[in-house]
Motif scaffolding. Structure first.
Motif, PDB file in Angstrom:
ATOM      1  N   TYR A 197       0.816  -1.208   0.000  1.00  0.00           N
ATOM      2  CA  TYR A 197       0.000   0.000   0.000  1.00  0.00           C
ATOM      3  C   TYR A 197       0.855   1.266   0.000  1.00  0.00           C
ATOM      4  O   TYR A 197       0.596   2.202  -0.751  1.00  0.00           O
ATOM      5  N   GLY A 198       1.867   1.332   0.864  1.00  0.00           N
ATOM      6  CA  GLY A 198       2.660   2.536   1.030  1.00  0.00           C
ATOM      7  C   GLY A 198       3.557   2.831  -0.158  1.00  0.00           C
ATOM      8  O   GLY A 198       4.035   1.933  -0.847  1.00  0.00           O
ATOM      9  N   VAL A 199       3.790   4.138  -0.373  1.00  0.00           N
ATOM     10  CA  VAL A 199       4.663   4.611  -1.451  1.00  0.00           C
ATOM     11  C   VAL A 199       5.637   5.621  -0.843  1.00  0.00           C
ATOM     12  O   VAL A 199       5.218   6.682  -0.368  1.00  0.00           O
ATOM     13  N   SER A 200       6.932   5.295  -0.871  1.00  0.00           N
ATOM     14  CA  SER A 200       7.928   6.099  -0.151  1.00  0.00           C
ATOM     15  C   SER A 200       8.156   7.466  -0.776  1.00  0.00           C
ATOM     16  O   SER A 200       8.732   8.354  -0.137  1.00  0.00           O
ATOM     17  N   THR A 201       7.723   7.684  -2.041  1.00  0.00           N
ATOM     18  CA  THR A 201       7.928   8.973  -2.705  1.00  0.00           C
ATOM     19  C   THR A 201       6.733   9.914  -2.544  1.00  0.00           C
ATOM     20  O   THR A 201       6.673  10.960  -3.186  1.00  0.00           O
ATOM     21  N   SER A 218      -4.148  -0.524 -10.517  1.00  0.00           N
ATOM     22  CA  SER A 218      -3.444  -1.800 -10.369  1.00  0.00           C
ATOM     23  C   SER A 218      -2.615  -2.126 -11.607  1.00  0.00           C
ATOM     24  O   SER A 218      -2.177  -3.256 -11.794  1.00  0.00           O
ATOM     25  N   THR A 219      -2.407  -1.130 -12.468  1.00  0.00           N
ATOM     26  CA  THR A 219      -1.688  -1.345 -13.726  1.00  0.00           C
ATOM     27  C   THR A 219      -0.213  -1.021 -13.628  1.00  0.00           C
ATOM     28  O   THR A 219       0.537  -1.258 -14.571  1.00  0.00           O
ATOM     29  N   GLY A 220       0.212  -0.450 -12.489  1.00  0.00           N
ATOM     30  CA  GLY A 220       1.603  -0.021 -12.368  1.00  0.00           C
ATOM     31  C   GLY A 220       1.846   1.355 -12.932  1.00  0.00           C
ATOM     32  O   GLY A 220       2.984   1.825 -12.962  1.00  0.00           O
ATOM     33  N   THR A 221       0.767   2.051 -13.364  1.00  0.00           N
ATOM     34  CA  THR A 221       0.924   3.397 -13.925  1.00  0.00           C
ATOM     35  C   THR A 221       1.253   4.407 -12.833  1.00  0.00           C
ATOM     36  O   THR A 221       2.192   5.194 -12.956  1.00  0.00           O
ATOM     37  N   SER A 222       0.470   4.409 -11.748  1.00  0.00           N
ATOM     38  CA  SER A 222       0.740   5.324 -10.643  1.00  0.00           C
ATOM     39  C   SER A 222       1.127   4.579  -9.373  1.00  0.00           C
ATOM     40  O   SER A 222       1.790   5.152  -8.508  1.00  0.00           O
ATOM     41  N   CYS A 223       0.719   3.313  -9.249  1.00  0.00           N
ATOM     42  CA  CYS A 223       1.114   2.490  -8.104  1.00  0.00           C
ATOM     43  C   CYS A 223       2.246   1.553  -8.530  1.00  0.00           C
ATOM     44  O   CYS A 223       2.356   1.205  -9.714  1.00  0.00           O
ATOM     45  N   PRO A 224       3.093   1.115  -7.611  1.00  0.00           N
ATOM     46  CA  PRO A 224       4.169   0.192  -7.965  1.00  0.00           C
ATOM     47  C   PRO A 224       3.619  -1.102  -8.555  1.00  0.00           C
ATOM     48  O   PRO A 224       2.497  -1.517  -8.266  1.00  0.00           O
ATOM     49  N   ASP A 225       4.422  -1.721  -9.392  1.00  0.00           N
ATOM     50  CA  ASP A 225       4.042  -3.003 -10.012  1.00  0.00           C
ATOM     51  C   ASP A 225       3.701  -4.034  -8.941  1.00  0.00           C
ATOM     52  O   ASP A 225       4.407  -4.157  -7.938  1.00  0.00           O
ATOM     53  N   GLY A 226       2.623  -4.753  -9.137  1.00  0.00           N
ATOM     54  CA  GLY A 226       2.220  -5.790  -8.194  1.00  0.00           C
ATOM     55  C   GLY A 226       1.269  -5.301  -7.130  1.00  0.00           C
ATOM     56  O   GLY A 226       0.712  -6.098  -6.374  1.00  0.00           O
ATOM     57  N   TYR A 227       1.051  -3.960  -7.019  1.00  0.00           N
ATOM     58  CA  TYR A 227       0.107  -3.400  -6.051  1.00  0.00           C
ATOM     59  C   TYR A 227      -1.301  -3.429  -6.649  1.00  0.00           C
ATOM     60  O   TYR A 227      -1.485  -3.196  -7.837  1.00  0.00           O
ATOM     61  N   GLY A 259      -3.620  -1.219  -5.896  1.00  0.00           N
ATOM     62  CA  GLY A 259      -3.981   0.058  -5.301  1.00  0.00           C
ATOM     63  C   GLY A 259      -2.919   0.485  -4.309  1.00  0.00           C
ATOM     64  O   GLY A 259      -2.162  -0.344  -3.791  1.00  0.00           O
ATOM     65  N   CYS A 260      -2.863   1.797  -4.031  1.00  0.00           N
ATOM     66  CA  CYS A 260      -1.805   2.304  -3.148  1.00  0.00           C
ATOM     67  C   CYS A 260      -2.179   3.682  -2.625  1.00  0.00           C
ATOM     68  O   CYS A 260      -3.158   4.296  -3.068  1.00  0.00           O
ATOM     69  N   ALA A 261      -1.373   4.174  -1.698  1.00  0.00           N
ATOM     70  CA  ALA A 261      -1.494   5.552  -1.244  1.00  0.00           C
ATOM     71  C   ALA A 261      -0.930   6.462  -2.323  1.00  0.00           C
ATOM     72  O   ALA A 261       0.091   6.156  -2.936  1.00  0.00           O
ATOM     73  N   ASN A 262      -1.612   7.578  -2.550  1.00  0.00           N
ATOM     74  CA  ASN A 262      -1.146   8.480  -3.596  1.00  0.00           C
ATOM     75  C   ASN A 262      -1.674   9.884  -3.310  1.00  0.00           C
ATOM     76  O   ASN A 262      -2.640  10.056  -2.557  1.00  0.00           O
ATOM     77  N   ASN A 263      -1.032  10.879  -3.929  1.00  0.00           N
ATOM     78  CA  ASN A 263      -1.544  12.248  -3.873  1.00  0.00           C
ATOM     79  C   ASN A 263      -2.637  12.359  -4.933  1.00  0.00           C
ATOM     80  O   ASN A 263      -2.371  12.644  -6.102  1.00  0.00           O
ATOM     81  N   VAL A 264      -3.885  12.087  -4.502  1.00  0.00           N
ATOM     82  CA  VAL A 264      -4.954  11.842  -5.466  1.00  0.00           C
ATOM     83  C   VAL A 264      -5.805  13.057  -5.797  1.00  0.00           C
ATOM     84  O   VAL A 264      -6.532  13.048  -6.786  1.00  0.00           O
ATOM     85  N   SER A 265      -5.761  14.098  -4.983  1.00  0.00           N
ATOM     86  CA  SER A 265      -6.755  15.144  -5.219  1.00  0.00           C
ATOM     87  C   SER A 265      -6.349  16.460  -4.573  1.00  0.00           C
ATOM     88  O   SER A 265      -5.265  16.586  -3.985  1.00  0.00           O
ATOM     89  N   ARG A 266      -7.248  17.416  -4.694  1.00  0.00           N
ATOM     90  CA  ARG A 266      -7.150  18.713  -4.027  1.00  0.00           C
ATOM     91  C   ARG A 266      -8.487  18.999  -3.343  1.00  0.00           C
ATOM     92  O   ARG A 266      -9.522  18.481  -3.760  1.00  0.00           O
TER      93      ARG A 266
END
Length: 643
Positions: A449-453, A494-503, A505-512
């Motif tokens: 889930y977590g993304v270090s960047t 779940s495509t690896g476009t914004s989340c790491p491969d194999g995730y 879904g993940c945490a992300n800066n998704v909105s404002r």
């Protein structure tokens, strides 16, 4: 061009005034004598009868002089209001919206000015507390009996407090010894096999001051989850809790103006909840185990405060906060957060009414447990400066802070505010500031889930307020607008476009987000009758979709009346929470009526009763969860000094 928030103010006021006038008007924010029955300790040279706060500038100042929107909840209010928990007191008197996964003792979220739970800093005696994995403080593990008073700064304050002060800051102060030895005790019983008991001593003698308390609470409760919930977690068993809280403070004043102190607080909470686990070999959901959360929180601190000379006062604090949780059914998962904090703060009196605050704060966080075996530590070095100045009818407050964090880099935030006394009874306030919220350890490092960047959330806010005080009548109105970008949320990619491969879904800066609102507070006293209220209107939306942010009610009101003709006292509080979006459909509005009465049959003894949720309203605080129904309490209170 008129600011959009200001255009909304007349309409909001027109909606609020009928509610407010029904109780002859409200409770104050920045000048609250009804709340400040027991205020923060007075600074040297300040009248002990004048409410004093610390949270607004990190140094003691009269509440009436604060440029920020600050609410002070005094000891008498906490004791006499009949509030069932710390969360309930914050909702009634500071306008926080509360999201709780069940009844008392269950996990509680808190939304200050529409921001997320992890966007508010919570401190106990100056120590930042809470779980670095969840990014929130466990109010459910706290007892009202240990608290002397609470200060709530409503509005961004990262310029003084750093990360996470997007919605504001909640400062909780435990009891401190003053005067001769005093002993207090309290016992109470209620429906749902509920029990409360606490005992405390305090005093000061020969340069030493001391205070210690012990409290125990328990309740059988009800099922936390409602039948037919969306995820099949419902279990018809009762989900109760047991909680024990102990605290102690000891201080020594070797010379006038110099004090050395140590303090410690420990809480143990054992609460049941409903969930499901998926175990081998078939990994099918199983909701039958007895799910429990064993949470232990600890805060220890050593501090020194000294007046070096008339111009320079210095403060040092070394503290440690630990949250240790073991939760689950058949298999327990453990999460432990250790936070070490060092603060050095200096107040410089440049001239009468002119003060500069300079400080350094270092926080080191580490997470241990079953999931975070390889999670790195992170450290934050913060340097801050604040200025407070009075120029006749005008006052100015400014702050600037730089935070350098090993996990997410350097951020600089600040704030600027001013007030002007239009007359002897009316004051105009205006503030603007920037803020940011740090990603939690879950956001950065949770496996799968977590993304270090991940980037921190960043906010920019403005607010305008009016405070009015005339005799025993007080009122305030604040309109605010807060823009937040890089909102941290769940990305279902779940495509690896914004989340790491194999995730999946993940945490992300998704909105404002754009958060606008109006807060009204005030109070009025007529002889033995006191009237109080808070009214809040909130419009919190995703700027990309236009949708309302989840679990935010568009309005919330709390109206209280207390009549104390002598040894008797009766009172009532009506709290109304508006409809709010949650999952696939909105939750309906609800109103709670709480009644209370007491009889001081001897100077040091008082019999107390209260009826919570008197109309037995079916409350759904969060989708698929339920609160308690009607609950009657009766208790006995002893105070060696009398009331």
């Amino acid at each position: 061009m008129t600011h959009p928030s200001l255009r909304a103010l007349p309409r909001a006021l027109s909606l609020a005034l009928p509610r407010v006038m029904a109780l002859s008007l409200l409770v104050p924010a920045a000048s609250a004598p009804l709340f400040a029955q027991t205020s923060a300790p007075a600074a040297s040279g300040t009248s002990p009868l004048q409410p004093v706060i610390v949270v607004g500038t990190r140094e003691a100042q009269p509440l009436k002089d604060s440029v920020a929107d600050v609410v002070l909840i005094g000891a008498d209010t906490l004791r006499d209001s009949g509030a069932a928990s710390v969360e309930d007191a914050l909702r009634r008197y500071a306008g926080l919206q509360i999201t709780r996964t069940g009844g008392p003792g269950q996990s509680s979220g808190y939304l200050l000015r529409g921001t997320t739970t992890s966007s508010t800093v919570v401190m106990i005696d100056g120590v930042r507390v809470g779980s670095a994995t969840l990014g929130q403080a466990a109010f459910e593990s706290m007892s009202l009996s240990e608290i002397d008073h609470i200060e709530v700064l409503r509005g961004p304050a990262s310029g003084l407090y750093g990360a996470d002060a997007v919605g504001g800051v909640i400062q909780i102060f435990t009891k401190k010894g003053r005067g001769p030895l005093n002993l207090t005790a309290h016992v109470a019983v209620g429906d749902y096999r509920s029990r409360e008991s606490d005992i405390a001593i305090s005093g000061a003698q020969g340069g030493f001051d001391y205070a210690a308390s012990l409290a125990h609470d328990s309740s059988r409760g009800v099922s936390a989850v409602r039948p037919n919930d969306a995820y099949g977690n419902y279990n018809p068993d009762d989900d109760g809790f047991r909680r024990t809280v102990a605290s102690a403070r000891l201080g020594f004043t070797p010379l006038e103006g110099h004090r050395i102190g140590i303090s410690a607080t420990q809480s143990r909470l054992n609460n049941q909840y409903d969930s499901s686990e998926y175990l081998a070999p078939d990994y099918l959901p199983d909701n039958t185990p007895d799910f429990r959360n064993h949470l232990e929180t600890r805060q220890v601190a050593a501090d020194y405060r000294g007046v070096i000379n008339p111009m320079w006062t210095t403060s040092l604090q070394l503290a440690r906060n630990t949250d240790d949780s073991r939760s689950g059914g058949t298999v327990l998962a453990r999460y432990e957060t250790d936070r070490n904090q060092f603060t050095w703060q200096n107040a410089l009196q440049l001239a009468p009414g002119q003060q500069v605050v300079l400080g350094y704060e270092r926080v080191a966080e580490k997470v241990m447990g079953d999931v975070y075996a390889d999670a790195p530590e992170r450290t934050n070095n913060g340097y801050f400066a604040g200025y407070t100045g009075g120029f006749g009818p005008a006052s100015v407050e400014a702050s600037l802070r730089s935070d350098d964090n090993s996990a997410y880099g350097t951020h600089t935030t600040g704030g600027l505010g001013a007030s002007y006394a239009l007359s002897s009874t009316l004051k105009l306030r205006a503030l603007a500031g920037t803020s940011f919220r740090a990603p939690t350890f879950n956001d950065l490092y949770y496996p799968g889930y977590g993304v270090s960047t991940l980037k921190p959330e960043q906010g920019r806010s403005v607010e305008l307020g009016l405070n009015w005080v005339s005799g025993s009548s007080t009122a305030s109105a604040t309109v605010y607008r807060n823009k937040v970008r890089n909102l941290i949320g769940y990305d279902s990619d779940s495509t690896g476009t914004s989340c790491p491969d194999g995730y999946f879904g993940c945490a992300n800066n998704v909105s404002r987000a754009l958060i606008k609102g109006v807060s009204l507070l005030g109070g009025h006293r007529i002889g033995d009758l006191s009237l109080q209220a808070t009214v809040d209107f909130l419009d919190a939306r995703d700027r990309l979709t236009g949708d309302r942010l989840p679990r935010r009610a568009a309005h919330q009101e709390s109206l209280s009346a207390d009549y104390t003709p002598g040894v008797w006292s009766v009172g009532a509080t009506l709290t109304e929470v508006g409809a709010r979006p949650d999952l696939v459909e909105p939750l309906g509005a609800y109103a709670l009526l709480d009644l209370r009465a007491s009889w001081r049959f001897l100077p040091q003894w008082r019999l107390e009763t209260k009826l919570l949720n008197a109309t037995d309203r079916d409350v759904q605080p969060v989708r698929d969860y339920q609160g308690l129904g009607r609950q009657f309490w009766v208790g006995l209170r002893y105070d060696m000094k009398g009331f």
